[in-house]
Scaffold this active site. Structure first.
Site, PDB file in Angstrom:
ATOM      1  N   HIS A 138     -94.325  -6.760 -97.589  1.00 25.92           N
ATOM      2  CA  HIS A 138     -94.702  -7.931 -98.010  1.00 25.92           C
ATOM      3  C   HIS A 138     -95.660  -7.796 -99.259  1.00 25.92           C
ATOM      4  O   HIS A 138     -96.200  -8.117-100.189  1.00 25.92           O
ATOM      5  CB  HIS A 138     -94.773  -8.909 -96.749  1.00 25.92           C
ATOM      6  CG  HIS A 138     -92.934  -9.473 -96.700  1.00 25.92           C
ATOM      7  ND1 HIS A 138     -93.407  -8.878 -94.997  1.00 25.92           N
ATOM      8  CD2 HIS A 138     -92.363  -9.968 -97.032  1.00 25.92           C
ATOM      9  CE1 HIS A 138     -91.765  -9.907 -94.406  1.00 25.92           C
ATOM     10  NE2 HIS A 138     -91.435 -10.079 -95.434  1.00 25.92           N
ATOM     11  N   LYS A 165     -85.947  -3.401-100.874  1.00 27.07           N
ATOM     12  CA  LYS A 165     -85.306  -3.579 -99.777  1.00 27.07           C
ATOM     13  C   LYS A 165     -84.162  -4.188 -99.432  1.00 27.07           C
ATOM     14  O   LYS A 165     -83.447  -3.928 -99.446  1.00 27.07           O
ATOM     15  CB  LYS A 165     -86.324  -4.042 -98.711  1.00 27.07           C
ATOM     16  CG  LYS A 165     -86.111  -4.207 -97.356  1.00 27.07           C
ATOM     17  CD  LYS A 165     -85.675  -3.320 -97.079  1.00 27.07           C
ATOM     18  CE  LYS A 165     -85.064  -3.536 -95.296  1.00 27.07           C
ATOM     19  NZ  LYS A 165     -84.950  -4.544 -94.606  1.00 27.07           N
ATOM     20  N   ASP A 166     -84.098  -5.266-100.593  1.00 25.06           N
ATOM     21  CA  ASP A 166     -82.776  -6.010-100.089  1.00 25.06           C
ATOM     22  C   ASP A 166     -82.561  -6.511-101.924  1.00 25.06           C
ATOM     23  O   ASP A 166     -82.501  -7.193-102.805  1.00 25.06           O
ATOM     24  CB  ASP A 166     -83.261  -8.292-100.056  1.00 25.06           C
ATOM     25  CG  ASP A 166     -83.743  -7.651 -98.706  1.00 25.06           C
ATOM     26  OD1 ASP A 166     -83.547  -7.855 -98.027  1.00 25.06           O
ATOM     27  OD2 ASP A 166     -85.219  -7.248 -98.640  1.00 25.06           O
TER      28      ASP A 166
HETATM   29  P1  AMP Z   1     -88.364 -11.378 -96.362  1.00 28.07           P
HETATM   30  O1  AMP Z   1     -89.020 -12.533 -95.825  1.00 28.07           O
HETATM   31  O2  AMP Z   1     -87.138 -10.541 -95.604  1.00 28.07           O
HETATM   32  O3  AMP Z   1     -87.224 -12.091 -97.430  1.00 28.07           O
HETATM   33  O4  AMP Z   1     -88.523 -10.602 -97.564  1.00 28.07           O
HETATM   34  C1  AMP Z   1     -89.631 -11.230 -98.242  1.00 28.07           C
HETATM   35  C2  AMP Z   1     -88.939 -10.324-100.000  1.00 28.07           C
HETATM   36  O5  AMP Z   1     -90.343  -8.700 -98.934  1.00 28.07           O
HETATM   37  C3  AMP Z   1     -87.912  -9.772-100.700  1.00 28.07           C
HETATM   38  O6  AMP Z   1     -87.986  -9.541-102.019  1.00 28.07           O
HETATM   39  C4  AMP Z   1     -87.727  -8.843 -99.789  1.00 28.07           C
HETATM   40  O7  AMP Z   1     -87.034  -7.032-100.056  1.00 28.07           O
HETATM   41  C5  AMP Z   1     -89.438  -8.032 -99.542  1.00 28.07           C
HETATM   42  N1  AMP Z   1     -89.428  -6.763 -98.808  1.00 28.07           N
HETATM   43  C6  AMP Z   1     -89.199  -6.982 -97.621  1.00 28.07           C
HETATM   44  N2  AMP Z   1     -89.269  -5.798 -97.099  1.00 28.07           N
HETATM   45  C7  AMP Z   1     -89.527  -5.311 -98.022  1.00 28.07           C
HETATM   46  C8  AMP Z   1     -90.172  -3.521 -97.979  1.00 28.07           C
HETATM   47  N3  AMP Z   1     -90.285  -2.633 -96.238  1.00 28.07           N
HETATM   48  N4  AMP Z   1     -90.789  -2.700 -99.117  1.00 28.07           N
HETATM   49  C9  AMP Z   1     -90.719  -4.216 -99.631  1.00 28.07           C
HETATM   50  N5  AMP Z   1     -90.649  -5.002-100.309  1.00 28.07           N
HETATM   51  C10 AMP Z   1     -90.263  -5.555 -98.983  1.00 28.07           C
END
Ligand code: AMP
Length: 282
Positions: free
Chosen positions: A37, A151-152
């Site tokens: 993040h 990642k997503d």
């Molecule tokens: P989340 O809190 O899981 O909804 O993720 C928020 C954002 O952070 C999304 O755009 C994810 O793709 C990104 N994200 C989560 N994990 C990673 C990672 N390991 N590397 C890069 N971006 C990430």
């Protein structure tokens, strides 16, 4: 760092910033922040004058109640990490603020094929809930650039479509996946894994890397590599793979040729925790 909980306060703050000609970068998250993040935040800080991060565990995108109930919450640490990374505004809305009329979905958003496969197939309703909240947040923040993680992967493709449908001019910047030294993709859900499960989770990225290496062999067949990878994961006690698919990186359709731009995507469950990862194959 300013912490705002009300939409109107955030809108006012952004309006003032835009009047001053500041470029706005936006990083939507569900909190339990890690270095992945923070890389998105750093990228926004580098490229935009005002960086807004939202933390909102969006109930409508969870198809599994257990996953929602156990989603990690580490807000004090999140605030510390965001301040250190130079984030300007943290938007921390309540469920009521985002969904004043309740959680029932309005009209389902139709993204076609891309939202029906892989995550769409295994997590019914997930993309609709995700797009619903991202659309709502984008209408509030109206960022110049939206930062999302590779990642997503499927999620950011769908958000790309959402941006096309919306009338605001926001650019989507995809940030590469940040990994642990072991190769494991960083994820908020990793905190729910015990030591043995963490070790097992490394097999996901290992299998993706192995598929990539095998693809370099001109004689290798896509279908065979994919099947071998899935079988390998299935054979590891403690891992329940849901899918391992090599797809066209733009459309996520089944590729016809190895010369297309390819991406492998995988989802597994380890000890009841669902993990996803992906890797470009060429
Ligand atoms: P989340 O809190 O899981 O909804 O993720 C928020 C954002 O952070 C999304 O755009 C994810 O793709 C990104 N994200 C989560 N994990 C990673 C990672 N390991 N590397 C890069 N971006 C990430």
């Amino acid at each position: 760092m300013l912490i705002l909980k009300q939409i109107k306060d955030l809108e006012n703050h952004i309006k003032t910033a835009k009047k001053q000609g500041l470029k706005v970068g936006f990083v939507p998250t569900m909190g339990a922040l890690h270095k992945g993040h923070i890389t998105l935040i750093s990228e926004s800080v580098k490229r935009c004058k005002l960086t807004v991060c939202s933390i909102f565990v969006n109930p409508t995108q969870f198809n599994d109640k257990n996953d929602f109930d156990n989603y990690p919450v580490t807000i004090d640490n999140d605030i510390k990490m965001l301040s250190q990374a130079g984030c300007d505004v943290l938007f921390l809305p309540s469920v009521k603020e985002i969904y004043p009329n309740g959680l029932e979905h309005k009209k389902p958003l139709n993204f076609g094929f891309i939202a029906t496969i892989l995550e769409g197939a295994f997590r019914p309703g997930h993309f609709n809930g995700m797009a619903q909240v991202v659309e709502r947040l984008l209408k509030i923040v109206k960022p110049d650039t939206l930062f999302m993680g590779q990642k997503d992967y499927q999620q950011q493709l769908i958000v790309g479509q959402l941006l096309k449908k919306m009338k605001i001019k926001t650019r989507l910047a995809m940030v590469p996946t940040v990994r642990e030294k072991s190769g494991l993709a960083m994820s908020s859900r990793n905190t729910r894994l015990d030591a043995a499960s963490l070790k097992l989770a490394v097999e996901i990225s290992k299998t993706l890397k192995s598929a990539k290496t095998q693809l370099r062999n001109p004689k290798a067949e896509l279908g065979a590599i994919q099947e071998k990878a899935f079988t390998r994961l299935k054979g590891l006690p403690g891992i329940e793979p849901e899918y391992f698919e090599i797809r066209n990186a733009k459309t996520l359709e089944v590729p016809k040729r190895k010369t297309e731009k390819l991406i492998a995507l995988a989802a597994v469950k380890i000890g009841g925790v669902r993990l996803i990862d992906n890797m470009e194959m060429n």
